[in-house]
Design a protein around this motif. Structure first.
Motif, mmCIF file in Angstrom:
data_model
loop_
_atom_site.group_PDB
_atom_site.id
_atom_site.type_symbol
_atom_site.label_atom_id
_atom_site.label_comp_id
_atom_site.label_asym_id
_atom_site.label_seq_id
_atom_site.Cartn_x
_atom_site.Cartn_y
_atom_site.Cartn_z
ATOM 1 N N PHE A 38 38.344 35.742 44.802
ATOM 2 C CA PHE A 38 39.195 37.097 45.240
ATOM 3 C C PHE A 38 39.730 37.641 44.082
ATOM 4 C CE2 PHE A 38 39.646 33.785 48.299
ATOM 5 C CZ PHE A 38 39.760 34.331 49.575
ATOM 6 N N LEU A 39 38.939 38.844 43.944
ATOM 7 C CA LEU A 39 38.850 39.532 42.431
ATOM 8 C C LEU A 39 39.815 40.740 42.681
ATOM 9 C CD1 LEU A 39 34.924 39.449 42.120
ATOM 10 C CD2 LEU A 39 36.562 37.753 41.320
ATOM 11 N N GLY A 40 40.555 40.983 41.359
ATOM 12 C CA GLY A 40 41.341 42.304 41.243
ATOM 13 C C GLY A 40 42.476 42.216 41.996
ATOM 14 N N VAL A 41 43.185 41.185 42.418
ATOM 15 C CA VAL A 41 44.353 40.981 43.225
ATOM 16 C C VAL A 41 45.430 41.561 42.355
ATOM 17 C CG1 VAL A 41 45.711 39.667 44.865
ATOM 18 C CG2 VAL A 41 43.254 39.234 44.839
ATOM 19 N N PRO A 42 46.076 42.511 42.758
ATOM 20 C CA PRO A 42 47.253 42.915 41.630
ATOM 21 C C PRO A 42 48.631 42.058 42.092
ATOM 22 C CG PRO A 42 47.172 44.342 43.874
ATOM 23 C CD PRO A 42 46.054 43.613 44.049
ATOM 24 N N PHE A 43 48.947 41.800 40.780
ATOM 25 C CA PHE A 43 50.441 41.001 40.877
ATOM 26 C C PHE A 43 51.306 41.899 40.554
ATOM 27 C CE2 PHE A 43 48.818 40.286 36.502
ATOM 28 C CZ PHE A 43 50.003 40.691 35.800
#
Length: 502
Positions: A38-43
């Protein structure tokens, strides 16, 4: 409510892509050889506009399913091409505070697998989590959920700004780790079994976090590769900020810095810390004495004292720590000067860097084998020892009886000629077939060595110990990776050569 870059209202079952629900919404990853990414998931919200110099703001929930099939934007806007050996691409875009999650068990909270969170290096001014070397495939294979995180760099992340939150990059680490606590179970991970790890500046980051009382609830154990702790003083950070403002022709205020595009800050931040009239040796001496110019600052708020003092007081003492370095982090760089230094005595060169005559003599005497390789090699080893290897001993001694393991990475690359900075990273991740590993490790790097080092990392994550005798039980005990067939795997005092610098 924030809007994801790609939103769909329903899951298309024909895609057979994993979908996980986290506290901000749903994300769709990709399958790769038995594990998912799961890539580039904003926190956090994008740190732009009014949020540029603020503490990170948790990302707002979204509707639908956010696509997480591609790496997200990176805070890195330039690469340290002249010194970095790790492929770390810069990806444009505003939403730079994101995580990449690699897991063998997406959507299975009952799996409760241990978790590894990796923080990249780059001198606190460069680097990105988008490197193919940081892919969690091998750790997934061994039953470990792996997360790589991003954080603001350089002046935007660590510069002193009157009226703005200090240590914004550190606050990014904290929010990312908090995100892991809140969401990693959805990816099959156990938030109570988190190990943090990092290399170079990332290694400094995990040591900084280990010494921060406010971070103790966020992880269980630590692995530090070639850690470079910054511990910038507030006075020094103020000076750099004032210099940068003067070079830019703006007031050293929040409004003044906000008027500068990030590209202009990048142009000036090196100049603000490296006077043009400083000769090379004076520059080396200044770096060895004062440390890195950008990085975590002792602000009296988030970070109240130097990391070593904090560790010595017992902060983080309940957490297992593994730390080590390559034998010759900087020697490849000094090799360029070997012809110029060929007839210059090592004692003369080091005289400008180690002014105490008795310590200099003791250090040179302890390093006779390296000295025989020439003055350039001796200078590279001294820089390595000053920046990386002597601090390892200080940290191990500061931890006293707390669980601490020390190692050396001694395998010399046939391509580079040395056990150089960054060489250990693809072995630690067990990714010798990854892009550009041959550039640093040659065409046939030893898989057995990768299995040993990676196996030790997995052992720490799974069991809380890497598998050799702890320094805290036998001071000086050091595991040597790649020391040669006839060399002992554990030395009684593996860092004896640096004692004169400690």
């Amino acid at each position: 409510m924030s809007t994801p870059e790609t939103v769909t209202e329903s899951v298309d079952p024909t895609l057979e892509r994993p979908v996980v629900t986290i506290d901000s919404g749903q994300v769709r990853g990709i399958w790769r050889e038995g594990s998912a990414a799961f890539l580039g998931v904003p926190f956090a919200e994008a740190p732009v506009g009014p949020l540029r110099f603020e503490a990170p703001v948790p990302v707002a929930p979204w509707d639908g399913v956010r696509d997480a099939a591609e790496l997200g934007p990176t805070p890195q806007r330039k690469q340290l091409a002249e010194i970095t050996l790790i492929p770390e691409p810069s990806i444009p875009g505003d939403s730079t505070l994101n995580v990449n999650v690699y897991t063998p068990s997406p959507g299975a909270p009952d799996a409760a697998l241990p978790v590894l969170v990796y923080i990249h290096g780059g001198g606190y001014t460069a680097g990105s989590p988008a490197s193919p070397w940081y892919d969690g495939r091998a750790f997934n294979r061994d039953g470990v959920v792996t997360v790589s995180i991003s954080y603001r760099l350089g002046f935007d992340g660590f510069g002193y700004i009157e009226g703005a939150p200090s240590n914004r990059g550190v606050r990014d680490w904290l929010l990312a780790l908090d995100w892991v606590q809140r969401n990693v179970a959805a990816f099959g991970g156990d938030p109570a079994r988190v190990t943090i790890a990092g290399q170079s500046a990332g290694g400094g980051a995990v040591l900084t976090l280990l010494g921060m009382p406010a971070a103790q609830h966020l992880f269980r154990s630590v692995w530090c590769l070639s850690g470079a702790v910054a511990d910038v003083t507030e006075a020094r950070a103020r000076t750099f900020a004032e210099t940068l403002a003067r070079l830019a022709g703006v007031e050293a205020t929040r409004d003044g810095f906000a008027s500068l595009p990030e590209t202009r800050v990048l142009e000036l931040q090196d100049a603000a810390t490296n006077p043009d009239d400083l000769d090379p040796m004076a520059g080396v001496a200044a770096m060895l004495q004062d440390g890195l110019p950008w990085g975590p600052m002792i602000d009296g708020d988030l970070i109240t004292r130097p990391t070593l003092d904090s560790l010595r007081s017992g902060v983080g003492g309940d957490k297992p720590l593994v730390l080590g370095a390559t034998d010759d982090e900087f020697t490849m760089a000094t090799d360029a000067q070997k012809n110029k230094l060929r007839f210059v005595p090592a004692s003369l060169v080091l005289g400008r860097l180690l002014t105490d005559r008795d310590r200099r003599k003791a250090y040179l005497a302890a390093n006779r084998p390296q000295r025989r390789k020439g003055t350039a090699a001796m200078l590279g080893r001294f820089m390595t020892d000053s920046m990386f290897r002597a601090p390892i001993v200080r940290v191990a001694e500061a931890r006293a009886a707390h669980p601490t393991w020390v190692y050396r990475f001694s395998w010399a690359s046939p391509k580079l000629g040395w056990a150089a900075h960054c060489l250990d990273v693809p072995f630690w991740f067990d990714c010798l077939d990854a892009e550009k590993v041959d550039f640093i490790a040659g065409d046939n790097p030893p898989q057995a060595l990768a299995s040993e080092l990676h196996g030790a990392a997995v052992s720490l994550v799974l069991e809380g110990a890497p598998g050799w005798r702890a320094w805290s039980d036998a001071p000086g005990a050091t595991r040597v990776f790649g020391g040669g067939v006839r060399a002992p795997s554990v030395l009684a005092d593996g860092y004896a050569e640096v004692r004169a610098l400690v």
